[in-house]
Motif scaffolding. Sequence first.
Motif, PDB file in Angstrom:
ATOM      1  N   LEU B  16       0.837  -1.210   0.000  1.00 12.34           N
ATOM      2  CA  LEU B  16       0.000   0.000   0.000  1.00 12.34           C
ATOM      3  C   LEU B  16       0.871   1.259   0.000  1.00 12.34           C
ATOM      4  O   LEU B  16       0.560   2.230  -0.701  1.00 12.34           O
ATOM      5  CB  LEU B  16      -0.936  -0.015   1.215  1.00 12.34           C
ATOM      6  N   CYS B  17       1.972   1.240   0.775  1.00 11.74           N
ATOM      7  CA  CYS B  17       2.909   2.379   0.746  1.00 11.74           C
ATOM      8  C   CYS B  17       3.394   2.620  -0.686  1.00 11.74           C
ATOM      9  O   CYS B  17       3.419   3.762  -1.165  1.00 11.74           O
ATOM     10  CB  CYS B  17       4.111   2.117   1.659  1.00 11.74           C
ATOM     11  N   ASP B  18       3.768   1.537  -1.365  1.00 15.45           N
ATOM     12  CA  ASP B  18       4.209   1.652  -2.761  1.00 15.45           C
ATOM     13  C   ASP B  18       3.161   2.391  -3.599  1.00 15.45           C
ATOM     14  O   ASP B  18       3.474   3.330  -4.336  1.00 15.45           O
ATOM     15  CB  ASP B  18       4.415   0.259  -3.383  1.00 15.45           C
ATOM     16  N   ALA B  19       1.919   1.952  -3.485  1.00 13.75           N
ATOM     17  CA  ALA B  19       0.844   2.508  -4.326  1.00 13.75           C
ATOM     18  C   ALA B  19       0.546   3.963  -3.974  1.00 13.75           C
ATOM     19  O   ALA B  19       0.315   4.796  -4.859  1.00 13.75           O
ATOM     20  CB  ALA B  19      -0.410   1.659  -4.186  1.00 13.75           C
ATOM     21  N   ASN B  40      10.953  -5.108   3.582  1.00 21.39           N
ATOM     22  CA  ASN B  40       9.750  -4.800   2.789  1.00 21.39           C
ATOM     23  C   ASN B  40       9.696  -3.355   2.310  1.00 21.39           C
ATOM     24  O   ASN B  40       8.990  -3.050   1.349  1.00 21.39           O
ATOM     25  CB  ASN B  40       8.475  -5.080   3.615  1.00 21.39           C
ATOM     26  N   ILE B  41      10.407  -2.468   3.018  1.00 26.03           N
ATOM     27  CA  ILE B  41      10.314  -1.039   2.661  1.00 26.03           C
ATOM     28  C   ILE B  41      11.669  -0.431   2.304  1.00 26.03           C
ATOM     29  O   ILE B  41      11.761   0.772   2.069  1.00 26.03           O
ATOM     30  CB  ILE B  41       9.658  -0.208   3.799  1.00 26.03           C
ATOM     31  N   GLU B  42      12.713  -1.263   2.217  1.00 23.55           N
ATOM     32  CA  GLU B  42      14.051  -0.688   1.994  1.00 23.55           C
ATOM     33  C   GLU B  42      14.152   0.037   0.645  1.00 23.55           C
ATOM     34  O   GLU B  42      14.874   1.010   0.511  1.00 23.55           O
ATOM     35  CB  GLU B  42      15.154  -1.760   2.137  1.00 23.55           C
ATOM     36  N   HIS B  43      13.363  -0.420  -0.321  1.00 24.15           N
ATOM     37  CA  HIS B  43      13.388   0.228  -1.642  1.00 24.15           C
ATOM     38  C   HIS B  43      12.760   1.628  -1.612  1.00 24.15           C
ATOM     39  O   HIS B  43      12.850   2.363  -2.589  1.00 24.15           O
ATOM     40  CB  HIS B  43      12.666  -0.647  -2.672  1.00 24.15           C
ATOM     41  N   LEU B  44      12.108   1.977  -0.501  1.00 28.93           N
ATOM     42  CA  LEU B  44      11.452   3.295  -0.408  1.00 28.93           C
ATOM     43  C   LEU B  44      12.286   4.304   0.363  1.00 28.93           C
ATOM     44  O   LEU B  44      11.951   5.491   0.424  1.00 28.93           O
ATOM     45  CB  LEU B  44      10.092   3.146   0.277  1.00 28.93           C
ATOM     46  N   GLU B  45      13.372   3.842   0.955  1.00 25.43           N
ATOM     47  CA  GLU B  45      14.144   4.677   1.875  1.00 25.43           C
ATOM     48  C   GLU B  45      14.605   6.003   1.275  1.00 25.43           C
ATOM     49  O   GLU B  45      14.653   7.014   1.957  1.00 25.43           O
ATOM     50  CB  GLU B  45      15.373   3.908   2.377  1.00 25.43           C
ATOM     51  N   SER B  48      11.867  10.923  -0.910  1.00 22.59           N
ATOM     52  CA  SER B  48      11.756  12.039   0.034  1.00 22.59           C
ATOM     53  C   SER B  48      10.337  12.193   0.571  1.00 22.59           C
ATOM     54  O   SER B  48      10.105  12.897   1.550  1.00 22.59           O
ATOM     55  CB  SER B  48      12.191  13.342  -0.645  1.00 22.59           C
ATOM     56  N   ARG B  49       9.376  11.561  -0.086  1.00 28.97           N
ATOM     57  CA  ARG B  49       7.992  11.639   0.403  1.00 28.97           C
ATOM     58  C   ARG B  49       7.650  10.494   1.350  1.00 28.97           C
ATOM     59  O   ARG B  49       6.492  10.309   1.717  1.00 28.97           O
ATOM     60  CB  ARG B  49       7.017  11.662  -0.786  1.00 28.97           C
ATOM     61  N   PHE B  50       8.658   9.718   1.744  1.00 31.28           N
ATOM     62  CA  PHE B  50       8.430   8.551   2.612  1.00 31.28           C
ATOM     63  C   PHE B  50       9.190   8.696   3.916  1.00 31.28           C
ATOM     64  O   PHE B  50      10.363   9.102   3.928  1.00 31.28           O
ATOM     65  CB  PHE B  50       8.888   7.290   1.872  1.00 31.28           C
ATOM     66  N   LEU B 219      -5.914  -6.346  -4.170  1.00 32.18           N
ATOM     67  CA  LEU B 219      -6.453  -5.742  -2.953  1.00 32.18           C
ATOM     68  C   LEU B 219      -6.037  -4.276  -2.841  1.00 32.18           C
ATOM     69  O   LEU B 219      -6.859  -3.394  -2.546  1.00 32.18           O
ATOM     70  CB  LEU B 219      -5.964  -6.530  -1.731  1.00 32.18           C
ATOM     71  N   VAL B 220      -4.751  -4.014  -3.074  1.00 32.10           N
ATOM     72  CA  VAL B 220      -4.250  -2.635  -2.980  1.00 32.10           C
ATOM     73  C   VAL B 220      -4.912  -1.760  -4.043  1.00 32.10           C
ATOM     74  O   VAL B 220      -5.272  -0.601  -3.788  1.00 32.10           O
ATOM     75  CB  VAL B 220      -2.705  -2.619  -3.094  1.00 32.10           C
ATOM     76  N   ASP B 221      -5.142  -2.315  -5.213  1.00 37.41           N
ATOM     77  CA  ASP B 221      -5.847  -1.589  -6.271  1.00 37.41           C
ATOM     78  C   ASP B 221      -7.239  -1.165  -5.782  1.00 37.41           C
ATOM     79  O   ASP B 221      -7.666  -0.030  -6.013  1.00 37.41           O
ATOM     80  CB  ASP B 221      -5.960  -2.507  -7.498  1.00 37.41           C
TER      81      ASP B 221
END
Lengths: 311, 311
Positions: B16-19, B40-45, B48-50, B219-221
Amino acid sequence: MRALVVGGAGFIGSHLCDALLKEGNHVVCIDNFSLGTKKNIEHLEKNSRFKVYETDATELSGLCRVFAEERPDYVFHLAANSDIQASGSKPEVEYKNTYTTTFQILSCMREHGVKKLFFASTSAVYGDKRDVLLDEDTAGLAPISYYGAAKLGSEALISAFSYMNDMEALIFRFPNVIGPRLTHGVVFDFINKLRKDPKHLEILGDGRQTKPYIYVADLVDAIMRFKDTRQPGVTLYNVGAEGETGVTRIADIVCEEMGLDHVRYSYTGGEGGWKGDVPRFRYCTDKIHAAGWSAKLTSDEAVQRTVRNNI
Amino acid sequence: MRALVVGGAGFIGSHLCDALLKEGNHVVCIDNFSLGTKKNIEHLEKNSRFKVYETDATELSGLCRVFAEERPDYVFHLAANSDIQASGSKPEVEYKNTYTTTFQILSCMREHGVKKLFFASTSAVYGDKRDVLLDEDTAGLAPISYYGAAKLGSEALISAFSYMNDMEALIFRFPNVIGPRLTHGVVFDFINKLRKDPKHLEILGDGRQTKPYIYVADLVDAIMRFKDTRQPGVTLYNVGAEGETGVTRIADIVCEEMGLDHVRYSYTGGEGGWKGDVPRFRYCTDKIHAAGWSAKLTSDEAVQRTVRNNI
């Protein structure tokens, strides 16, 4: 049997202790005396089959000690915040005193292998469904008060615990309960307001709120009658009296019973007495009637009897 | 918008964070990293909006600090114990991680005037109604797991808080969710068991448990599509995929996708995989279909895609 009544010094709980003792049972009463009072049970002090623990049922360790010591075979769970209006500004009261008590009691029952439970639930679990005749199969339960939410959550816990641990649970959903030892609510308020000022009565809302009221002796009679369900899982009943009583009608009954004439009513206005109040509902009690029980007093008679007992 | 995703490092939460980020939102993720992982979230680090807070949502003070600092305008609540089998012997896990998280999140929203909520609920609220096509109006919800009970209790809280505080809440009840970053459940187990022993697979129950599986991207969609309800109170949908998949069929799909032939199946027996498991159910998704959404993958395809992504 050895009955454990949690909330046993409260309004309904203390009447239930009376009835259980009268039937010949041993009764252990737990109360934290926040809403319950020592006065409600002082007449039982000398009964050798009665024992009281000043214990907070939100605290697992203290509660479990009572279970270990007393080894109850039936738990009557009537511990809750019962003042819906008051918790409207403090939801944490319902989280603690209504939901957490249920969780801790069920945890102790699971731990100590106690299989029988009575739970005091409420019409507030339905939410505001004013145009529906509420029966046990009414769908879409949507509580509008924190109290109703914590009670519905408690019912859900009982469903899971009874399945997982082979318990037999009796759940009564009841509307406003009134009678001796009442501590709050519209009948209680009107009596107190009219004692202070016998010429004028302020009524919350528009006076058209209309609900069923059940007399506490009737409710306790139903608990005693159905307590041995001998059914695995949850047995659920709506328990109510015949009819509904409007708030202005309650005011009329209170004035009449107090011998007051020409009392001026003023209304604060709005549909409900306060936010979270379901302004009117009708209750289907066909299921418990079909099982052979009905309340002795109608809703109006319950109000009348309560006023007589409290003035 | 400023979205707060509680449980944002978990299986569904991280997708959901990704989306939400992809849509251009600011995303604040809260996780206690008990089930969620930094991986699970390392690719978002570097986005700047995360922003991530290692915070336990059962603790009011820490949670409120994040609300005060970040001033979210939408809360996505996906913090829960998600391993129903594991909590069967530890109901206190559900009390804490599934119910109390909900209560504290709602309390913070109330305190800080946040009006929009998404809540991840579950088919487990219905209980074992195997012969009923489960829709949003199915009556007599009777969870048989502590997990289902805590989720139903959470729904009840959301009903009351949204009424009392003029919130808009979207609740999705979904069945088994599978896909990348999965941490447990039958598909996950079968892959791991077959990695250890490619000739033999032990199957819990009689293999005839049959449930709908939804792919996490679907589901996320649906969350993204319906998140702005613009309806006061609670908007509730069953969200599922077409069809159901039996456990033995899952075993067949896993073996096929892993290229394994002649695997011997043995069954532990009994209807459910464990006590508290609903052995089979069928899900009515007419309401969300009528609103113009349906899952891209069927239940069988979701299983197949998940195996491909996890081997």
